[in-house]
Design a protein around this motif. Structure first.
Motif, PDB file in Angstrom:
ATOM      1  N   TYR A 297      50.975  26.623 -81.903  1.00  0.00           N
ATOM      2  CA  TYR A 297      51.935  25.506 -81.863  1.00  0.00           C
ATOM      3  C   TYR A 297      52.830  25.577 -80.618  1.00  0.00           C
ATOM      4  CZ  TYR A 297      55.979  22.749 -83.560  1.00  0.00           C
ATOM      5  OH  TYR A 297      57.020  21.866 -83.703  1.00  0.00           O
ATOM      6  N   ILE A 298      53.566  26.667 -80.455  1.00  0.00           N
ATOM      7  CA  ILE A 298      54.500  26.743 -79.327  1.00  0.00           C
ATOM      8  C   ILE A 298      53.729  27.047 -78.034  1.00  0.00           C
ATOM      9  CG2 ILE A 298      56.637  27.794 -78.473  1.00  0.00           C
ATOM     10  CD1 ILE A 298      57.209  28.648 -81.426  1.00  0.00           C
TER      11      ILE A 298
ATOM     12  N   ASP B 146      43.459  33.477 -77.066  1.00  0.00           N
ATOM     13  CA  ASP B 146      43.777  33.283 -78.482  1.00  0.00           C
ATOM     14  C   ASP B 146      42.524  33.643 -79.278  1.00  0.00           C
ATOM     15  OD1 ASP B 146      46.186  31.251 -79.870  1.00  0.00           O
ATOM     16  OD2 ASP B 146      44.529  31.982 -81.114  1.00  0.00           O
TER      17      ASP B 146
ATOM     18  N   VAL C  37      43.009  32.651 -84.969  1.00  0.00           N
ATOM     19  CA  VAL C  37      43.289  33.022 -86.361  1.00  0.00           C
ATOM     20  C   VAL C  37      44.198  31.971 -87.014  1.00  0.00           C
ATOM     21  CG1 VAL C  37      45.258  34.564 -85.869  1.00  0.00           C
ATOM     22  CG2 VAL C  37      43.862  34.977 -87.866  1.00  0.00           C
ATOM     23  N   ASN C  38      45.008  31.300 -86.174  1.00  0.00           N
ATOM     24  CA  ASN C  38      45.846  30.233 -86.729  1.00  0.00           C
ATOM     25  C   ASN C  38      45.905  29.024 -85.794  1.00  0.00           C
ATOM     26  OD1 ASN C  38      47.504  29.247 -88.843  1.00  0.00           O
ATOM     27  ND2 ASN C  38      49.342  29.686 -87.646  1.00  0.00           N
ATOM     28  N   SER C  39      44.780  28.715 -85.145  1.00  0.00           N
ATOM     29  CA  SER C  39      44.770  27.535 -84.260  1.00  0.00           C
ATOM     30  C   SER C  39      43.336  27.075 -84.069  1.00  0.00           C
ATOM     31  CB  SER C  39      45.425  27.870 -82.913  1.00  0.00           C
ATOM     32  OG  SER C  39      44.778  28.956 -82.308  1.00  0.00           O
TER      33      SER C  39
ATOM     34  N   ASP D 292      41.039  38.825 -78.971  1.00  0.00           N
ATOM     35  CA  ASP D 292      42.131  39.390 -79.771  1.00  0.00           C
ATOM     36  C   ASP D 292      42.993  40.272 -78.869  1.00  0.00           C
ATOM     37  OD1 ASP D 292      43.631  40.964 -81.615  1.00  0.00           O
ATOM     38  OD2 ASP D 292      42.122  40.537 -83.149  1.00  0.00           O
ATOM     39  N   VAL D 293      44.295  40.090 -78.913  1.00  0.00           N
ATOM     40  CA  VAL D 293      45.168  40.920 -78.062  1.00  0.00           C
ATOM     41  C   VAL D 293      45.198  42.379 -78.524  1.00  0.00           C
ATOM     42  CG1 VAL D 293      46.666  39.064 -77.216  1.00  0.00           C
ATOM     43  CG2 VAL D 293      47.288  40.276 -79.315  1.00  0.00           C
TER      44      VAL D 293
ATOM     45  N   PHE E 233      52.980  35.026 -77.119  1.00  0.00           N
ATOM     46  CA  PHE E 233      53.194  34.293 -78.375  1.00  0.00           C
ATOM     47  C   PHE E 233      52.370  34.871 -79.521  1.00  0.00           C
ATOM     48  CE2 PHE E 233      53.782  30.857 -75.170  1.00  0.00           C
ATOM     49  CZ  PHE E 233      55.056  30.455 -75.515  1.00  0.00           C
TER      50      PHE E 233
ATOM     51  N   LYS F 118      52.897  34.830 -88.406  1.00  0.00           N
ATOM     52  CA  LYS F 118      54.296  34.394 -88.536  1.00  0.00           C
ATOM     53  C   LYS F 118      54.708  33.919 -89.936  1.00  0.00           C
ATOM     54  CE  LYS F 118      53.517  29.572 -87.396  1.00  0.00           C
ATOM     55  NZ  LYS F 118      54.009  28.355 -86.815  1.00  0.00           N
TER      56      LYS F 118
ATOM     57  N   ASN G  94      48.907  43.723 -86.429  1.00  0.00           N
ATOM     58  CA  ASN G  94      48.665  42.625 -85.479  1.00  0.00           C
ATOM     59  C   ASN G  94      49.837  42.459 -84.498  1.00  0.00           C
ATOM     60  OD1 ASN G  94      46.742  40.294 -84.907  1.00  0.00           O
ATOM     61  ND2 ASN G  94      48.698  39.223 -85.068  1.00  0.00           N
TER      62      ASN G  94
ATOM     63  N   TYR H  26      57.874  40.468 -91.385  1.00  0.00           N
ATOM     64  CA  TYR H  26      57.674  39.638 -90.186  1.00  0.00           C
ATOM     65  C   TYR H  26      58.869  39.797 -89.239  1.00  0.00           C
ATOM     66  CZ  TYR H  26      58.012  35.542 -87.204  1.00  0.00           C
ATOM     67  OH  TYR H  26      58.182  34.723 -86.106  1.00  0.00           O
TER      68      TYR H  26
ATOM     69  N   LYS I  44      59.529  41.546 -85.218  1.00  0.00           N
ATOM     70  CA  LYS I  44      60.211  40.955 -84.052  1.00  0.00           C
ATOM     71  C   LYS I  44      61.285  41.909 -83.537  1.00  0.00           C
ATOM     72  CE  LYS I  44      57.715  37.412 -83.799  1.00  0.00           C
ATOM     73  NZ  LYS I  44      56.809  37.258 -82.668  1.00  0.00           N
TER      74      LYS I  44
HETATM   75  P1  NAD Z   1      51.116  29.846 -84.203  1.00  0.00           P
HETATM   76  O1  NAD Z   1      50.538  30.591 -85.350  1.00  0.00           O
HETATM   77  O2  NAD Z   1      50.894  28.388 -84.123  1.00  0.00           O
HETATM   78  O3  NAD Z   1      50.631  30.492 -82.826  1.00  0.00           O
HETATM   79  C1  NAD Z   1      50.329  31.855 -82.685  1.00  0.00           C
HETATM   80  C2  NAD Z   1      48.968  31.931 -82.055  1.00  0.00           C
HETATM   81  O4  NAD Z   1      48.608  33.311 -81.881  1.00  0.00           O
HETATM   82  C3  NAD Z   1      47.869  31.311 -82.925  1.00  0.00           C
HETATM   83  O5  NAD Z   1      47.121  30.394 -82.144  1.00  0.00           O
HETATM   84  C4  NAD Z   1      47.015  32.493 -83.357  1.00  0.00           C
HETATM   85  O6  NAD Z   1      45.651  32.118 -83.483  1.00  0.00           O
HETATM   86  C5  NAD Z   1      47.254  33.481 -82.233  1.00  0.00           C
HETATM   87  N1  NAD Z   1      47.107  34.891 -82.587  1.00  0.00           N
HETATM   88  C6  NAD Z   1      47.655  35.580 -83.613  1.00  0.00           C
HETATM   89  N2  NAD Z   1      47.279  36.876 -83.573  1.00  0.00           N
HETATM   90  C7  NAD Z   1      46.483  37.003 -82.490  1.00  0.00           C
HETATM   91  C8  NAD Z   1      45.770  38.095 -81.908  1.00  0.00           C
HETATM   92  N3  NAD Z   1      45.815  39.314 -82.454  1.00  0.00           N
HETATM   93  N4  NAD Z   1      45.045  37.875 -80.790  1.00  0.00           N
HETATM   94  C9  NAD Z   1      44.997  36.642 -80.214  1.00  0.00           C
HETATM   95  N5  NAD Z   1      45.628  35.582 -80.727  1.00  0.00           N
HETATM   96  C10 NAD Z   1      46.368  35.756 -81.843  1.00  0.00           C
HETATM   97  O7  NAD Z   1      52.682  30.173 -84.165  1.00  0.00           O
HETATM   98  P2  NAD Z   1      53.820  29.543 -83.265  1.00  0.00           P
HETATM   99  O8  NAD Z   1      54.738  28.782 -84.152  1.00  0.00           O
HETATM  100  O9  NAD Z   1      53.248  28.891 -82.061  1.00  0.00           O
HETATM  101  O10 NAD Z   1      54.588  30.877 -82.853  1.00  0.00           O
HETATM  102  C11 NAD Z   1      54.409  31.483 -81.586  1.00  0.00           C
HETATM  103  C12 NAD Z   1      55.285  32.729 -81.528  1.00  0.00           C
HETATM  104  O11 NAD Z   1      56.642  32.371 -81.764  1.00  0.00           O
HETATM  105  C13 NAD Z   1      54.941  33.780 -82.581  1.00  0.00           C
HETATM  106  O12 NAD Z   1      55.126  35.049 -81.984  1.00  0.00           O
HETATM  107  C14 NAD Z   1      55.987  33.552 -83.655  1.00  0.00           C
HETATM  108  O13 NAD Z   1      56.246  34.724 -84.376  1.00  0.00           O
HETATM  109  C15 NAD Z   1      57.186  33.142 -82.817  1.00  0.00           C
HETATM  110  N6  NAD Z   1      58.177  32.324 -83.547  1.00  0.00           N
HETATM  111  C16 NAD Z   1      57.792  31.182 -84.164  1.00  0.00           C
HETATM  112  C17 NAD Z   1      58.746  30.425 -84.872  1.00  0.00           C
HETATM  113  C18 NAD Z   1      58.349  29.163 -85.610  1.00  0.00           C
HETATM  114  O14 NAD Z   1      59.103  28.744 -86.489  1.00  0.00           O
HETATM  115  N7  NAD Z   1      57.239  28.522 -85.280  1.00  0.00           N
HETATM  116  C19 NAD Z   1      60.082  30.828 -84.911  1.00  0.00           C
HETATM  117  C20 NAD Z   1      60.438  31.998 -84.250  1.00  0.00           C
HETATM  118  C21 NAD Z   1      59.479  32.744 -83.560  1.00  0.00           C
END
Ligand code: NAD
Ligand code: UFG
Length: 336
Positions: free
Chosen positions: A10-11, A30, A33-35, A57-58, A79, A83, A98, A147, A151
């Protein structure tokens, strides 16, 4: 070249676009896993550019080593993380493995490749239940779930690394509640399974994908009794990352900043703003409080403005309008 991990999330996806529009070169990773890979096509359409991306995978050192060999990476915006707060309490090992395992792997490979510019996705959840709002960056840090712990631990690992080698430059970005979508309606939030967060749930009710919104309590100590948060438009948040990586590249010292608007809105404020945009009532039912929720918090974002020259500019109405455009153009998210 800037490496974005979690680039199709998302972000990450909104930040990728803003970085390209600002003229930066980007490579994304990426593991989906969630996109969805559909994000890549949408970003190419919006930017008019061919994207550099690898699926991986990171936590996998071989993948990251190959990536650093192929590209001259000057800085990383990290990112990639899991989450979901509730899931983190049910599966803590998965979250530590993770979120902390991926971070350590990435930092090791960055160090080996002489790359020490880092932007970290932290969260307002490091403050737990803050004693007062607006919340400043020097408030107590006391996350309330695994979670949030990942952070805070991530921040600590990075601070120890900086202390060991002053060449590291880190931007610790503590996001408040990102909502909304790009104004094109082509990219937005598309959580796998049933969403937990307010905005995607409100838009699903508005779209008829769900019958009603459960409001988690109307007896909180807030002006209308419902929970208050600092909602920030995801494009404003994305622009905060562009400013942060440019600040880090300029060689200035590391910084820790809140990214929020500084304004708190209640659950009912969000529901009403959505109703205005959609033009129809949104069915709601008040139920018990959700375990772990807090009444109210919002950011003091003044440090980000002073140091980065960044300020959120989009209103709650625009967050809802853009969120609704994304929902109505993509009723089933990227699967539509
Ligand atoms: P999101 O789940 O949409 O994006 C995270 C991306 O990371 C996903 O596309 C997922 O597939 C990928 N991912 C997860 N583990 C991975 C791995 N091991 N290897 C490769 N890719 C991996 O979440 P988001 O809302 O875009 O959040 C981005 C970051 O911001 C995260 O670190 C989250 O913790 C942080 N954050 C989000 C929010 C929120 O409310 N959305 C608030 C505060 C902080
Ligand atoms: N809410 C409802 N009904 C719902 C969902 C939420 O009433 O169905 C209420 C909550 O009680 C809260 C507000 O809407 O008062 C916002 O809840 P969210 O779940 O959207 O967001 P949270 O503030 O609980 O948490 C989010 C992320 C966390 C992150 C935190 C701070 O889920 O990961 O913001 O950035 F840490």
């Amino acid at each position: 070249m800037i490496l974005l991990t979690g680039a199709t999330g998302y972000i990450g996806s909104h930040t990728w676009l803003e970085l390209l529009l600002a003229g930066h070169q980007v490579v994304g990773i990426d593991n989906f896993v969630n996109s969805s890979p559909v994000v890549l096509k949408r970003l190419e359409a919006l930017s008019g550019k061919k994207l550099n991306f690898i699926q991986g995978d990171v936590c996998d050192p071989i993948v990251l080593e190959a990536l650093f060999k192929k590209h001259a990476i000057k800085g990383v915006i990290h990112f990639a993380a899991l989450k979901a707060v509730g899931e983190s309490s049910a599966k803590p090992i998965l979250y530590y493995e993770n979120n902390i395992g991926g971070l350590i792997n990435l930092l090791q490979i960055m160090q080996e490749n002489d790359c020490r510019n880092f932007v970290f996705s932290s969260s307002a959840c490091v403050y737990g239940d803050p004693e007062k709002s607006p919340v400043k960056e020097d408030s107590d840090l006391k996350p309330e779930n695994p979670y949030g712990q990942t952070k805070l631990m991530g921040e600590q690992i990075l601070r120890d690394l900086e202390a060991s080698d002053p060449r590291w430059r880190v931007a610790y970005l503590r996001y408040f509640n990102p909502i909304g979508a790009h104004e094109s309606g082509l990219i937005g939030e598309d959580p796998m399974g049933v969403p937990n967060n307010l905005a995607p749930l409100v838009s699903r009710v508005a779209a008829g994908r769900m019958d009603e919104l459960n409001i988690y309590g109307d007896d909180w100590d807030t002006p209308d009794g419902t929970g208050v948060r600092d909602y920030i438009h995801v494009v404003d948040l994305a622009n905060g990352h562009v400013k942060a990586i440019e600040y880090i590249f300029s060689g200035k010292p590391s910084l820790t900043v809140n990214l929020g608007t500084g304004v708190g809105y209640s659950v009912m404020d969000v529901v009403r703003a959505y109703e205005d945009v959609v033009g129809q009532p949104i069915r709601c039912k008040v139920i018990d409080r959700r375990p772990g929720d807090v009444a109210l918090y919002f950011a003091d974002p003044s440090r980000a403005e002073a140091l980065l020259g960044w300020k959120a500019v989009r209103s709650l109405k625009q967050m809802c309008a853009d969120g609704w455009r994304w929902q109505s153009q993509n009723p089933l998210g990227y699967k539509s």
